[in-house]
Design a protein around this motif. Structure first.
Motif, PDB file in Angstrom:
ATOM      1  N   ASP A  96       2.258   2.386  -4.373  1.00  0.00           N
ATOM      2  CA  ASP A  96       2.189   3.395  -3.264  1.00  0.00           C
ATOM      3  C   ASP A  96       1.625   3.038  -1.747  1.00  0.00           C
ATOM      4  OD1 ASP A  96       2.588   6.010  -5.069  1.00  0.00           O
ATOM      5  OD2 ASP A  96       1.047   4.828  -6.053  1.00  0.00           O
ATOM      6  N   LEU A 156      10.477  10.217  -7.054  1.00  0.00           N
ATOM      7  CA  LEU A 156       9.213  11.397  -7.166  1.00  0.00           C
ATOM      8  C   LEU A 156       9.669  12.505  -8.122  1.00  0.00           C
ATOM      9  CD1 LEU A 156       8.112  10.776  -3.354  1.00  0.00           C
ATOM     10  CD2 LEU A 156       6.864   9.950  -5.621  1.00  0.00           C
ATOM     11  N   TRP A 198       2.598   9.706  -8.702  1.00  0.00           N
ATOM     12  CA  TRP A 198       2.489   8.412  -7.636  1.00  0.00           C
ATOM     13  C   TRP A 198       3.551   7.752  -8.376  1.00  0.00           C
ATOM     14  CZ3 TRP A 198      -0.869   8.887  -3.965  1.00  0.00           C
ATOM     15  CH2 TRP A 198      -1.958   9.680  -4.318  1.00  0.00           C
ATOM     16  N   TRP A 206       3.800  13.161  -0.815  1.00  0.00           N
ATOM     17  CA  TRP A 206       3.435  12.127  -1.324  1.00  0.00           C
ATOM     18  C   TRP A 206       2.665  11.169  -0.256  1.00  0.00           C
ATOM     19  CZ3 TRP A 206       5.480   7.295   0.034  1.00  0.00           C
ATOM     20  CH2 TRP A 206       5.245   6.262  -0.535  1.00  0.00           C
TER      21      TRP A 206
END
Length: 216
Positions: A173, A153, A163, A199
């Motif tokens: 994801d 990430l 993403w 995230w």
């Protein structure tokens, strides 16, 4: 075409159900429970001889397609019902497809067992049946894959992407978040990986997932 998904939201069937919701697919949801023998009837075993959820049945012009295994069901939906033009969760090119495949398989091999142990022994099981030492061991093992996710990430952030596979939310994801979400009872562990935690919150806060979790 008729699309049917067998399973309940509080099972791995949540993955293809989430994907169907993200893609806006008309489908029949058969809320088959994993307890009480429902997956051991002759009718269900004819769908999946393993006796496990979920099962996806896609009635197509060329004939029926039947898929087992939650990640396979989810990737199938993205590949064969997504637009593939970068406007939805489906991979738009070979690179995105590769990311979806590798992160989905990674989630199963590196995350799922220990994340499920955390969920069961920190939150789901009755307190008197929990074994905190098993959750402790699982959390220690999860440090390694969470570090891999955090670093990825961070690299994505450097590319201007927020993403896993692209500059938008994709099936990659969805698949990883559906597994990592089981580990959220390990608050101290998740706090060590802020990018992964942020995230994950963006993933599970998506309207399609919120609506799905509100399903009785």
């Amino acid at each position: 075409m008729t699309l049917t998904i067998h399973g309940i939201v509080s099972s791995r069937a949540a993955r293809p159900l989430w994907a169907a919701a993200e893609l806006g697919l008309a489908h029949e949801h058969v809320p088959t429970h994993y307890l009480g023998g429902a997956t051991r009837t002759p009718e269900f075993l004819a769908l999946n001889p393993n006796g496990r959820l979920p099962v996806l049945v896609d009635q197509r012009p060329e004939g029926e397609v039947r898929v087992w295994e939650s990640m396979a069901c989810t990737l199938y939906l993205a590949r064969h019902h997504g637009k593939g033009d970068g406007s939805d969760i489906a991979p738009a090119n070979a690179a995105e497809d590769a990311e979806a495949l590798r992160w989905s398989f990674w989630a199963v091999t590196e995350l799922e067992k220990d994340a499920l142990t955390v969920l069961m022994h920190r939150a789901v099981m009755p307190p008197e049946q929990r074994k905190p030492e098993l959750a402790d061991q699982a959390e220690r093992r999860l440090v390694v894959p969470l570090r891999v996710l955090e670093q990825h990430l961070q690299r994505q952030q450097g590319r201007g992407h927020s993403w896993l596979a692209a500059d938008r939310f994709t099936v990659a994801d969805l698949c990883v978040a559906s597994v990592l979400n089981w580990a959220t009872p390990a608050a101290e562990l998740m706090a060590r990986f802020p990018l992964a935690g942020e995230w994950l919150q963006r993933c599970v806060s998506r309207p399609a997932h919120v609506r799905l979790r509100a399903t009785p």
